[in-house]
Design an enzyme around this catalytic site. Structure first.
Site, PDB file in Angstrom:
ATOM      1  N   LYS A   9       0.836  -1.203   0.000  1.00 36.99           N
ATOM      2  CA  LYS A   9       0.000   0.000   0.000  1.00 36.99           C
ATOM      3  C   LYS A   9       0.878   1.263   0.000  1.00 36.99           C
ATOM      4  O   LYS A   9       2.101   1.183   0.207  1.00 36.99           O
ATOM      5  CB  LYS A   9      -0.934  -0.051   1.212  1.00 36.99           C
ATOM      6  CG  LYS A   9      -1.895  -1.246   1.166  1.00 36.99           C
ATOM      7  CD  LYS A   9      -2.827  -1.247   2.374  1.00 36.99           C
ATOM      8  CE  LYS A   9      -3.741  -2.462   2.351  1.00 36.99           C
ATOM      9  NZ  LYS A   9      -4.704  -2.442   3.482  1.00 36.99           N
ATOM     10  N   TYR A  49     -12.107  -2.937  -3.276  1.00 36.31           N
ATOM     11  CA  TYR A  49     -12.620  -3.019  -1.904  1.00 36.31           C
ATOM     12  C   TYR A  49     -14.152  -3.069  -1.838  1.00 36.31           C
ATOM     13  O   TYR A  49     -14.727  -2.755  -0.797  1.00 36.31           O
ATOM     14  CB  TYR A  49     -12.080  -1.850  -1.072  1.00 36.31           C
ATOM     15  CG  TYR A  49     -10.661  -2.084  -0.600  1.00 36.31           C
ATOM     16  CD1 TYR A  49     -10.333  -3.185   0.195  1.00 36.31           C
ATOM     17  CD2 TYR A  49      -9.643  -1.188  -0.924  1.00 36.31           C
ATOM     18  CE1 TYR A  49      -9.032  -3.399   0.639  1.00 36.31           C
ATOM     19  CE2 TYR A  49      -8.336  -1.390  -0.479  1.00 36.31           C
ATOM     20  CZ  TYR A  49      -8.047  -2.496   0.307  1.00 36.31           C
ATOM     21  OH  TYR A  49      -6.758  -2.705   0.761  1.00 36.31           O
ATOM     22  N   ASN A 112      -1.933  -0.208   7.026  1.00 37.24           N
ATOM     23  CA  ASN A 112      -1.370  -1.487   7.479  1.00 37.24           C
ATOM     24  C   ASN A 112      -0.491  -2.153   6.413  1.00 37.24           C
ATOM     25  O   ASN A 112      -0.340  -3.356   6.367  1.00 37.24           O
ATOM     26  CB  ASN A 112      -2.473  -2.412   8.000  1.00 37.24           C
ATOM     27  CG  ASN A 112      -3.483  -2.765   6.939  1.00 37.24           C
ATOM     28  OD1 ASN A 112      -3.354  -2.364   5.783  1.00 37.24           O
ATOM     29  ND2 ASN A 112      -4.491  -3.523   7.309  1.00 37.24           N
ATOM     30  N   HIS A 115      -1.702  -5.612   1.327  1.00 37.43           N
ATOM     31  CA  HIS A 115      -2.950  -6.328   1.048  1.00 37.43           C
ATOM     32  C   HIS A 115      -2.599  -7.672   0.440  1.00 37.43           C
ATOM     33  O   HIS A 115      -1.655  -7.774  -0.336  1.00 37.43           O
ATOM     34  CB  HIS A 115      -3.818  -5.564   0.031  1.00 37.43           C
ATOM     35  CG  HIS A 115      -4.907  -6.424  -0.540  1.00 37.43           C
ATOM     36  ND1 HIS A 115      -6.115  -6.591   0.102  1.00 37.43           N
ATOM     37  CD2 HIS A 115      -4.941  -7.232  -1.633  1.00 37.43           C
ATOM     38  CE1 HIS A 115      -6.846  -7.462  -0.607  1.00 37.43           C
ATOM     39  NE2 HIS A 115      -6.153  -7.852  -1.655  1.00 37.43           N
ATOM     40  N   GLU A 126      -9.355 -10.606  -7.836  1.00 33.57           N
ATOM     41  CA  GLU A 126      -8.385  -9.517  -7.757  1.00 33.57           C
ATOM     42  C   GLU A 126      -7.332  -9.613  -8.869  1.00 33.57           C
ATOM     43  O   GLU A 126      -6.925  -8.594  -9.425  1.00 33.57           O
ATOM     44  CB  GLU A 126      -7.736  -9.501  -6.360  1.00 33.57           C
ATOM     45  CG  GLU A 126      -8.748  -9.100  -5.300  1.00 33.57           C
ATOM     46  CD  GLU A 126      -8.288  -9.337  -3.866  1.00 33.57           C
ATOM     47  OE1 GLU A 126      -7.109  -9.677  -3.647  1.00 33.57           O
ATOM     48  OE2 GLU A 126      -9.140  -9.174  -2.956  1.00 33.57           O
TER      49      GLU A 126
HETATM   50  P1  DAT Z   1      -7.399  -7.388   5.304  1.00 36.85           P
HETATM   51  O1  DAT Z   1      -6.676  -6.259   4.605  1.00 36.85           O
HETATM   52  O2  DAT Z   1      -6.576  -7.998   6.385  1.00 36.85           O
HETATM   53  O3  DAT Z   1      -7.961  -8.397   4.330  1.00 36.85           O
HETATM   54  P2  DAT Z   1     -10.117  -6.410   5.601  1.00 36.85           P
HETATM   55  O4  DAT Z   1     -10.423  -7.030   4.280  1.00 36.85           O
HETATM   56  O5  DAT Z   1     -11.036  -6.715   6.734  1.00 36.85           O
HETATM   57  O6  DAT Z   1      -8.635  -6.729   6.075  1.00 36.85           O
HETATM   58  O7  DAT Z   1     -10.107  -4.823   5.438  1.00 36.85           O
HETATM   59  C1  DAT Z   1      -9.552  -4.224   4.302  1.00 36.85           C
HETATM   60  C2  DAT Z   1      -8.769  -3.021   4.722  1.00 36.85           C
HETATM   61  O8  DAT Z   1      -9.653  -2.051   5.266  1.00 36.85           O
HETATM   62  C3  DAT Z   1      -7.748  -3.274   5.839  1.00 36.85           C
HETATM   63  O9  DAT Z   1      -6.524  -3.762   5.342  1.00 36.85           O
HETATM   64  C4  DAT Z   1      -7.611  -1.910   6.438  1.00 36.85           C
HETATM   65  C5  DAT Z   1      -9.000  -1.332   6.315  1.00 36.85           C
HETATM   66  N1  DAT Z   1      -9.763  -1.529   7.556  1.00 36.85           N
HETATM   67  C6  DAT Z   1     -10.285  -2.693   8.014  1.00 36.85           C
HETATM   68  N2  DAT Z   1     -10.911  -2.515   9.182  1.00 36.85           N
HETATM   69  C7  DAT Z   1     -10.774  -1.203   9.481  1.00 36.85           C
HETATM   70  C8  DAT Z   1     -11.187  -0.370  10.536  1.00 36.85           C
HETATM   71  N3  DAT Z   1     -11.882  -0.874  11.573  1.00 36.85           N
HETATM   72  N4  DAT Z   1     -10.851   0.939  10.506  1.00 36.85           N
HETATM   73  C9  DAT Z   1     -10.155   1.453   9.473  1.00 36.85           C
HETATM   74  N5  DAT Z   1      -9.738   0.739   8.428  1.00 36.85           N
HETATM   75  C10 DAT Z   1     -10.030  -0.569   8.420  1.00 36.85           C
HETATM   76 MG    MG Z   2      -9.493  -8.330   2.934  1.00 35.50          MG
END
Ligand code: DAT
Ligand code: MG
Length: 147
Positions: A9, A49, A112, A115, A126
């Site tokens: 990212k 997303y 974070n 991805h 994807e």
């Molecule tokens: P991952 O990236 O581990 O697959 P995810 O699909 O649940 O996680 O979420 C996608 C992204 O969205 C994640 O990398 C960071 C953001 N995200 C997830 N939960 C969040 C939250 N509670 N607050 C802010 N950003 C969040």
């Molecule tokens: Mg995810």
């Protein structure tokens, strides 16, 4: 051979972590089939997303991913989807174990660093979105017989 989609990212690119992160997956033994530094359009970010579009953080997430370039790549190898997710660590870097990308380099859930596709279905979706077949290089990795 199983394939997955990984994206470093904007925070990871800006912090100069591309080499370090790609290196971890290479050293693990996965095969790189493609990689590119690219700016992400709002349209692509929203499609990528899509599953989170009703979540309160969706707007911020799309804004973040489009704010500065990402490094997108394709990995292949046995069980690469689940193993790459393990190597990334939990979504929230505070919960991610040391030794994982997020555990070693991240602090905030919003930024974070990385991805990775979370299932065979999302990897397929994807990869179709980010890496058309002609951008994936098929080649024999001769070291595979050692690992
Ligand atoms: P991952 O990236 O581990 O697959 P995810 O699909 O649940 O996680 O979420 C996608 C992204 O969205 C994640 O990398 C960071 C953001 N995200 C997830 N939960 C969040 C939250 N509670 N607050 C802010 N950003 C969040
Ligand atoms: Mg995810």
């Amino acid at each position: 051979m199983e394939k997955t989609f990984i994206m470093i990212k904007p925070d990871g690119v800006q912090r100069g972590l591309v080499g370090e992160i790609v290196s971890r997956f290479e050293k693990k033994g996965f095969q790189l089939l493609g990689g590119k530094l690219m700016s992400v359009s709002t349209e692509l970010a929203e499609k990528h997303y899509e599953e989170h579009k009703e979540r309160p953080f969706f707007g911020e997430l799309v804004e973040f991913i489009t704010s500065s370039p990402v490094f997108a790549f394709v990995l292949a190898g046995d069980n690469v989807i689940a193993t790459a997710r393990q190597m990334m660590g939990k979504t929230n870097p505070s919960d991610a174990l040391p030794g994982t990308v997020r555990g070693d380099f991240g602090i905030s859930v919003g930024m974070n660093i990385i991805h990775g596709s979370d299932s065979a279905e999302s990897a397929e979706r994807e990869l179709a979105l980010w890496f058309p077949e002609e951008e994936q290089v098929e080649y024999e990795k001769t070291i595979n017989r050692w690992i």
